[in-house]
Design a protein around this motif. Sequence first.
Motif: not given
Length: 736
Positions: A382, A386, A390, A655
Amino acid sequence: MKSSNRLEDYSAEEIREEVERGARIVAYVYCVSFLVVTFKRATRPYLIKGGHGRLGPGLPWALLTLLFGWWGFPWGLIYTPMALWQTLRGGMDLTDAWIDGYTTRVAAAAVAEEDAKADAAPRSQPPLLPGDTFNPPPPPQKRGGKRMARVVGIVVAVIIGMSVFGWFLNGKSRVILVSGLGENYTVTIDGTPHALTPFERKDLGRLPRGPHTVRAVLPAPGSPVFETTVTLGEKNKIGSAPLVVINPDRLALAYEEKMKYGSKAENDYSFKLHPNAAVLELRRPDYVFKPFPDKISVKTGESRVRTRVAWLDATMPFHRRMEIIESNNGAEAARTYLMRAGALTPSDGAVLGYAQTLDTGAAREFFAQHLDTLPVIVNLHRFYQEYMGRRDPERDLVAEYRARLARHPDDGALHYLTGRLLADIDESRGCMELALKAAPPCLYAWSALAYAAQNEGRFGQALEIAVDGLKAASGAGNLQLTDTLFAMRRDMLVATGQLGNALAETKRAHDRNPEDFQLAKTFFLLQGLGNRPEAEATVALAKFSREMTARDYAAESVKNASITLKACRAYGRGDMAEYINLSKGRDGDSAGVVSKIELALSEGDMPTARALIAGQPSMHSRYWFLLQILASRGGDDGLAAECFGKAVAELATEGTEARALGEALARGRVPDAAAMLRINLQSAEKRVIACALGWRDAAGRPEFFALARKMNFDPAFPRLLLKQAMAGDGDATKTL
C-alpha cells in the motif's frame, strides 16, 4: 655536615637547625595488594635538606606502588592512584607537626628546670635529649626489620599471584544481549539458548575468553539467520575487561556518554551513538543501563570523568531515531538503518512512512526487499503504491500488479492490491469481492468496499459494510484494520444523521484511550457538532490534561493541546470566530505549517495562505482548490485562475484517479457532477473539488454544490469554509 636523610641520625637540635636552613621533614605513601588484600602505609620520615628535591627519595616507593598496588579488588584500584598522587607530589610534609612537638618539649623542659631551681636541687636539664627522635603524626609507624620483612613477603606474594589475577581480569568479558525488535526470538551462544523478549536487554555476566558461536533466527519475513563468531579476550588489557554488546537484529541503538564532574569547562559532556552494529566492544563503563549520578565526590579544583552505556528508548518515534542517527553518524548510517528496519519490520507503518522521504532510486531499493515476498505484505504494498503514484507517476502500477496477480491468481491480497489501483469502480469492486472470497481472505478489502460506497455517496451501504468488516477484523485480531473500520463506521453514522450514536461510540473509545490526541480531536468536534453541554467538555478536557501530564509532557505542550481541543469544539459547533480566536492563542511555533494554512484560509487571509502554500516543496491540491474558492468568492479572478492551475498540477502527483482527473481538467474537459460522483476519489477530496468546480462553472454550480454538500459530512476543516462558500449560491435543494 651530615649527608644522611634518616631522621634518626640527627639530634633534635640538629633537626631544628636544618629546618631553619630550609630542610623539610617528609613521609611517603605506598600501596601493595594481593587479590582481596590491600595495604596502604606511610614510610619512615625523611629529612630533605634545603635545596634538595623531595621527589627523589619517593621514587622507589612510587615504583613499588605502580608495580604492586593494583592487584587487589576493589581497594587496590582505589588506593593505588591515591598513593601515587601523594608520593609524586613530594610526599606528606610533616615539618610543621615536628616543630610544634619540638616547641612543646622545650617549653616542658623549661618548666621542669624552674621547678628544680625552686627545690634547690641544681642540675642541668637539656631541652631535648640527644637520643630523642621525631615521632610522626598518626597513623603511627612501626619500625624495624620485621616491617621490612613483611613488605618483602607481600611483594613476593604479589609477584606469585599477579599472573593469576591478571588472567582473571583479562580472561573474561561482560556480555549483554539486546533486541531491537518488537517480537520474541532466541539467541544461542555455543548451543545454549537465551530467549529475548521484545526490546529486551539481557546481561549474561562474564563469559570466558576465546571464540563463541552466536546464532539467531530473526522473526522477520523469510526468517533471516544471524550467525557469527565472537572472540572474547583478544583485545583485553589488564584492568580493562571490555563490555561486549551483541545485537543480532542491529536495530537496538546503543550509545556511550561521558560526563565530566567538577569542571567548569563548556565541553563537559559527550555522546557517541553506535547504529547498525551486530557486535560492539566497548571499554568498561562506569554505569550500564543506569543514569549518571547527580554528583560525585571531587576535590576542589579537580575534575573526574565518568562513562555510561545505554540504549535509546524503544518507544521513541521512528522518525526521531532517524534524526538522531543522521545528526550523529551521517546520512549513510541513517539510510543503512532504515534499510535494515525495512527488511526486518516491513509492515511497520512508521518505518514505511519514513521511507516516503527517500528519493525514487532509494525508495525502489527499500521496497524491493519485500515486494515479491510471500505471503504478501499488504501494508508495504500500500505504501509502495502511494509512493510511486506520487513520485513516479509514469510507472504503470496497474500493469505491474496485473502481472503479479497472473502469477498468483488465487492470492486474495493481490486481488485487493490490484483493485485499489483500478479507475473503473465496477472492476475495482469485483477485485475486492474476490479478495474476500479467497483462502485466506484479504480483510483489507472490507475497508476498500466501505470507502468505495462512501465515495459514491452510498452512506447506508458503507455503514453496513463497515459493521461486517469490523466483526471480521476483530475476530482476526487485526488492530490496524479494526481502527480503520471503526473510524469509517463513526463517519457513516454522522453522514446518515445518527450523530448521537457516533458521539457515544467516540466517547467510549476516548474514555479507553484518553491520551490519543487524534481521537480526542474527533470527540471534541462531535461534541460541538451535537451541541453537548459545556460541562461534558470540561470534564473530558481535564481528564486529557491529567493523562498528558502523567506521561511527562511539558506544560506548554499540555496547554497547546488543550487549546486545540477547545478550538475543535468551537469548529464543530460552527463558531468560526471562536475557532480562530482560540487557534491564535497557541504558542507561536507549536502549530505546524498545515495548521497555519488552515487558520489563514479560515480567516480569509489569502496573501498569508498563498505564501504558506507556495512556500512548501509539495502541498496537497486541496489547499490550492480552497484558496481558489476564496479568491472566486472574493472576486479575485486572477488569483483564482492561478490557484486552479496549481491545484490541477498537484493532482498529477496524487494517485491514478487524481492524475486522470487532473489531465482532463488541464485539457478543459470538466466532468459533470454525476461523473464526479463515479470517480474513485475520497469523499473528503470530492467535496473540495466539487465546490471549486462549482465556482468555475456557473451553469453546473447547483449540481456541483449539491455534491459538495452531500460529501461535506466530516465536521473537521474545511467543513465551515465550504459551508460559507456555498451559502446562498446555487440551488440548495437540488440533490444527486
